[in-house]
Design a protein around this motif. Sequence first.
Motif, PDB file in Angstrom:
ATOM      1  N   SER A 177      -4.948  10.723   3.875  1.00 28.29           N
ATOM      2  CA  SER A 177      -4.089  10.824   5.059  1.00 28.29           C
ATOM      3  C   SER A 177      -3.380   9.502   5.332  1.00 28.29           C
ATOM      4  CB  SER A 177      -4.907  11.246   6.279  1.00 28.29           C
ATOM      5  OG  SER A 177      -5.401  12.565   6.140  1.00 28.29           O
ATOM      6  N   ARG A 178      -4.105   8.393   5.185  1.00 24.89           N
ATOM      7  CA  ARG A 178      -3.492   7.081   5.435  1.00 24.89           C
ATOM      8  C   ARG A 178      -2.359   6.800   4.454  1.00 24.89           C
ATOM      9  NH1 ARG A 178      -8.857   5.515   6.891  1.00 24.89           N
ATOM     10  NH2 ARG A 178      -9.363   5.069   4.716  1.00 24.89           N
ATOM     11  N   SER A 179      -2.592   7.089   3.169  1.00 27.79           N
ATOM     12  CA  SER A 179      -1.564   6.794   2.176  1.00 27.79           C
ATOM     13  C   SER A 179      -0.338   7.688   2.375  1.00 27.79           C
ATOM     14  CB  SER A 179      -2.130   6.961   0.762  1.00 27.79           C
ATOM     15  OG  SER A 179      -2.541   8.286   0.522  1.00 27.79           O
ATOM     16  N   GLN A 180      -0.559   8.956   2.729  1.00 24.69           N
ATOM     17  CA  GLN A 180       0.566   9.845   2.994  1.00 24.69           C
ATOM     18  C   GLN A 180       1.350   9.371   4.210  1.00 24.69           C
ATOM     19  OE1 GLN A 180      -1.273  13.715   3.332  1.00 24.69           O
ATOM     20  NE2 GLN A 180      -1.147  14.110   1.137  1.00 24.69           N
ATOM     21  N   ARG A 181       0.655   9.005   5.262  1.00 21.46           N
ATOM     22  CA  ARG A 181       1.327   8.518   6.473  1.00 21.46           C
ATOM     23  C   ARG A 181       2.153   7.270   6.171  1.00 21.46           C
ATOM     24  NH1 ARG A 181      -0.233   8.290  11.904  1.00 21.46           N
ATOM     25  NH2 ARG A 181      -0.743  10.497  11.614  1.00 21.46           N
ATOM     26  N   ALA A 182       1.572   6.338   5.450  1.00 20.51           N
ATOM     27  CA  ALA A 182       2.289   5.100   5.133  1.00 20.51           C
ATOM     28  C   ALA A 182       3.553   5.391   4.330  1.00 20.51           C
ATOM     29  CB  ALA A 182       1.375   4.147   4.364  1.00 20.51           C
ATOM     30  N   ALA A 183       3.441   6.296   3.343  1.00 19.18           N
ATOM     31  CA  ALA A 183       4.607   6.618   2.514  1.00 19.18           C
ATOM     32  C   ALA A 183       5.700   7.285   3.337  1.00 19.18           C
ATOM     33  CB  ALA A 183       4.181   7.510   1.355  1.00 19.18           C
ATOM     34  N   GLN A 184       5.324   8.217   4.193  1.00 13.96           N
ATOM     35  CA  GLN A 184       6.314   8.935   4.991  1.00 13.96           C
ATOM     36  C   GLN A 184       7.006   8.012   5.988  1.00 13.96           C
ATOM     37  OE1 GLN A 184       3.847  12.036   6.601  1.00 13.96           O
ATOM     38  NE2 GLN A 184       3.446  12.895   4.566  1.00 13.96           N
ATOM     39  N   GLN A 185       6.250   7.150   6.632  1.00  7.48           N
ATOM     40  CA  GLN A 185       6.858   6.238   7.595  1.00  7.48           C
ATOM     41  C   GLN A 185       7.763   5.234   6.892  1.00  7.48           C
ATOM     42  OE1 GLN A 185       3.642   6.462  11.264  1.00  7.48           O
ATOM     43  NE2 GLN A 185       4.139   4.497  10.383  1.00  7.48           N
ATOM     44  N   THR A 186       7.384   4.816   5.699  1.00  7.11           N
ATOM     45  CA  THR A 186       8.239   3.904   4.946  1.00  7.11           C
ATOM     46  C   THR A 186       9.566   4.571   4.611  1.00  7.11           C
ATOM     47  OG1 THR A 186       6.368   2.706   3.997  1.00  7.11           O
ATOM     48  CG2 THR A 186       8.455   2.567   2.814  1.00  7.11           C
ATOM     49  N   VAL A 187       9.513   5.836   4.172  1.00  2.40           N
ATOM     50  CA  VAL A 187      10.740   6.552   3.842  1.00  2.40           C
ATOM     51  C   VAL A 187      11.634   6.682   5.070  1.00  2.40           C
ATOM     52  CG1 VAL A 187      11.677   8.791   3.167  1.00  2.40           C
ATOM     53  CG2 VAL A 187       9.797   7.792   1.871  1.00  2.40           C
ATOM     54  N   LEU A 188      11.065   7.071   6.210  1.00  2.00           N
ATOM     55  CA  LEU A 188      11.870   7.231   7.420  1.00  2.00           C
ATOM     56  C   LEU A 188      12.454   5.900   7.879  1.00  2.00           C
ATOM     57  CD1 LEU A 188       9.712   9.784   9.448  1.00  2.00           C
ATOM     58  CD2 LEU A 188      11.896  10.205   8.302  1.00  2.00           C
ATOM     59  N   THR A 189      11.662   4.835   7.800  1.00  2.00           N
ATOM     60  CA  THR A 189      12.156   3.512   8.194  1.00  2.00           C
ATOM     61  C   THR A 189      13.298   3.072   7.286  1.00  2.00           C
ATOM     62  OG1 THR A 189       9.985   2.887   9.049  1.00  2.00           O
ATOM     63  CG2 THR A 189      11.505   1.101   8.533  1.00  2.00           C
ATOM     64  N   ASN A 190      13.146   3.302   5.980  1.00  2.00           N
ATOM     65  CA  ASN A 190      14.202   2.931   5.043  1.00  2.00           C
ATOM     66  C   ASN A 190      15.445   3.802   5.224  1.00  2.00           C
ATOM     67  OD1 ASN A 190      12.587   0.942   3.940  1.00  2.00           O
ATOM     68  ND2 ASN A 190      11.887   2.199   2.233  1.00  2.00           N
ATOM     69  N   THR A 191      15.225   5.069   5.571  1.00  2.00           N
ATOM     70  CA  THR A 191      16.348   5.966   5.824  1.00  2.00           C
ATOM     71  C   THR A 191      17.207   5.452   6.975  1.00  2.00           C
ATOM     72  OG1 THR A 191      15.220   7.932   4.996  1.00  2.00           O
ATOM     73  CG2 THR A 191      16.962   8.284   6.611  1.00  2.00           C
ATOM     74  N   VAL A 192      16.555   5.059   8.059  1.00  2.00           N
ATOM     75  CA  VAL A 192      17.276   4.558   9.221  1.00  2.00           C
ATOM     76  C   VAL A 192      17.953   3.224   8.902  1.00  2.00           C
ATOM     77  CG1 VAL A 192      16.938   3.613  11.534  1.00  2.00           C
ATOM     78  CG2 VAL A 192      15.906   5.809  10.916  1.00  2.00           C
ATOM     79  N   ALA A 193      17.284   2.387   8.120  1.00  2.00           N
ATOM     80  CA  ALA A 193      17.899   1.118   7.717  1.00  2.00           C
ATOM     81  C   ALA A 193      19.177   1.369   6.917  1.00  2.00           C
ATOM     82  CB  ALA A 193      16.907   0.289   6.906  1.00  2.00           C
ATOM     83  N   GLY A 194      19.149   2.396   6.062  1.00  3.36           N
ATOM     84  CA  GLY A 194      20.345   2.736   5.300  1.00  3.36           C
ATOM     85  C   GLY A 194      21.492   3.176   6.195  1.00  3.36           C
ATOM     86  N   LEU A 195      21.191   3.941   7.243  1.00  4.05           N
ATOM     87  CA  LEU A 195      22.232   4.342   8.192  1.00  4.05           C
ATOM     88  C   LEU A 195      22.816   3.130   8.910  1.00  4.05           C
ATOM     89  CD1 LEU A 195      20.585   7.539   9.742  1.00  4.05           C
ATOM     90  CD2 LEU A 195      22.553   7.458   8.187  1.00  4.05           C
ATOM     91  N   ARG A 196      21.950   2.193   9.269  1.00  4.69           N
ATOM     92  CA  ARG A 196      22.449   0.984   9.934  1.00  4.69           C
ATOM     93  C   ARG A 196      23.371   0.195   9.016  1.00  4.69           C
ATOM     94  NH1 ARG A 196      17.130   0.486  12.060  1.00  4.69           N
ATOM     95  NH2 ARG A 196      16.631  -1.081  10.478  1.00  4.69           N
ATOM     96  N   ARG A 197      22.988   0.098   7.735  1.00  2.00           N
ATOM     97  CA  ARG A 197      23.835  -0.638   6.790  1.00  2.00           C
ATOM     98  C   ARG A 197      25.202   0.023   6.626  1.00  2.00           C
ATOM     99  NH1 ARG A 197      18.825  -1.198   4.032  1.00  2.00           N
ATOM    100  NH2 ARG A 197      19.305   0.602   2.704  1.00  2.00           N
ATOM    101  N   SER A 198      25.272   1.333   6.891  1.00  2.00           N
ATOM    102  CA  SER A 198      26.562   2.018   6.786  1.00  2.00           C
ATOM    103  C   SER A 198      27.360   1.940   8.077  1.00  2.00           C
ATOM    104  CB  SER A 198      26.332   3.481   6.403  1.00  2.00           C
ATOM    105  OG  SER A 198      25.730   4.202   7.471  1.00  2.00           O
ATOM    106  N   GLY A 199      26.835   1.216   9.069  1.00  2.00           N
ATOM    107  CA  GLY A 199      27.574   0.997  10.301  1.00  2.00           C
ATOM    108  C   GLY A 199      27.218   1.916  11.449  1.00  2.00           C
ATOM    109  N   ILE A 200      26.160   2.703  11.304  1.00  2.00           N
ATOM    110  CA  ILE A 200      25.731   3.607  12.365  1.00  2.00           C
ATOM    111  C   ILE A 200      24.614   2.956  13.168  1.00  2.00           C
ATOM    112  CG2 ILE A 200      24.626   5.839  12.823  1.00  2.00           C
ATOM    113  CD1 ILE A 200      26.004   6.900  10.304  1.00  2.00           C
ATOM    114  N   ASP A 201      24.669   3.086  14.474  1.00  2.00           N
ATOM    115  CA  ASP A 201      23.616   2.576  15.350  1.00  2.00           C
ATOM    116  C   ASP A 201      22.403   3.507  15.211  1.00  2.00           C
ATOM    117  OD1 ASP A 201      22.050   1.460  17.322  1.00  2.00           O
ATOM    118  OD2 ASP A 201      23.221   2.291  18.984  1.00  2.00           O
ATOM    119  N   ALA A 202      21.434   3.106  14.413  1.00  2.00           N
ATOM    120  CA  ALA A 202      20.317   4.004  14.088  1.00  2.00           C
ATOM    121  C   ALA A 202      18.981   3.309  14.311  1.00  2.00           C
ATOM    122  CB  ALA A 202      20.419   4.488  12.636  1.00  2.00           C
ATOM    123  N   ARG A 203      17.994   4.087  14.739  1.00  2.00           N
ATOM    124  CA  ARG A 203      16.647   3.559  14.935  1.00  2.00           C
ATOM    125  C   ARG A 203      15.639   4.695  14.842  1.00  2.00           C
ATOM    126  NH1 ARG A 203      16.011   2.313  21.390  1.00  2.00           N
ATOM    127  NH2 ARG A 203      13.815   2.288  20.813  1.00  2.00           N
TER     128      ARG A 203
END
Length: 294
Positions: A177-203
């Motif tokens: 459960s811990r490893s799955q949670r860590a992987a999923q949160q990392t993906v979501l965090t990176n997803t939002v970071a990608g939106l910010r890099r494209s100029g969207i106000d994302a969090r």
Amino acid sequence: MNDKSSLTPRATPDEIAGILRDRIKEGALRTGDRLPTQAALAEQFGVERGTVRHALQRLQADGLLTNVSKGSPPQVAPAPDTRGAGGSRAARSILGPRLVAAFGEPQVRVDVACLTAETLMTALGEPLRRVYEGADRPESVHLRVLLPLLDQDFDYPSPDKGWGHDEQLDAAVKERSRSQRAAQQTVLTNTVAGLRRSGIDARVDFGYTLGTPTRKAYLLNRRVALVGHYIPGRFLREIEDYEGTNPVPLCDVEGFDTPMFVFDAEGEGEQGAFVRAEQTMFDAVWDHVARSQA
């Protein structure tokens, strides 16, 4: 069946996904069939398990497989548009299109209460593709994800015989459960970071509560609510570092296949009141109950 001969020396996830996709379309693998474990598939195709895992995730995103997670044997999914009783639809088939619609608006607000973030993580693929291709261009995107604290004994996933019968299994299930949670949160965090890099106000913000969620809910732009109840059952899961790669029976749920019901604030009858009540409850739990640290 051995497909090594049809692969390049360094097979890619797309090549493996293509072979498995053909098996499903041709009927060699039918709805409900379980594929071999990831370890067995890796041996069959002569690749690393990570390559197989990425291939399976691609098929899951296409709605062809369910139960694709680290170390779990996947299952061939029903047709994506299969409806459940009373007009419900599986989470994996209903969330993606609704997210596409939500991302078509200038301000995107997505509030999620769930057991894991796996369905959300997968369903974001299509709206993100549309954003990066320029089909949609929201000004802001704000995700709030409410998850259960990991430092507790979940009702599910849990050992089939309950907690306390096998300390090694208890530890392995919690680590899963811990490893799955860590992987999923990392993906979501990176997803939002990608939106910010494209100029969207994302969090994206995460909140944590005690207890095992009995249902999952997605609130989209404060106007649409998707609500469904988890259905516990006995499932075979592959647990790393426990009895080799042999699947172990767990009490668990199939999040991708959770029957979801849609409520629209602009719909008929009491739908609007229900959506507002769901949003009010989420806001109150987020503000007064949820913890900011896992």
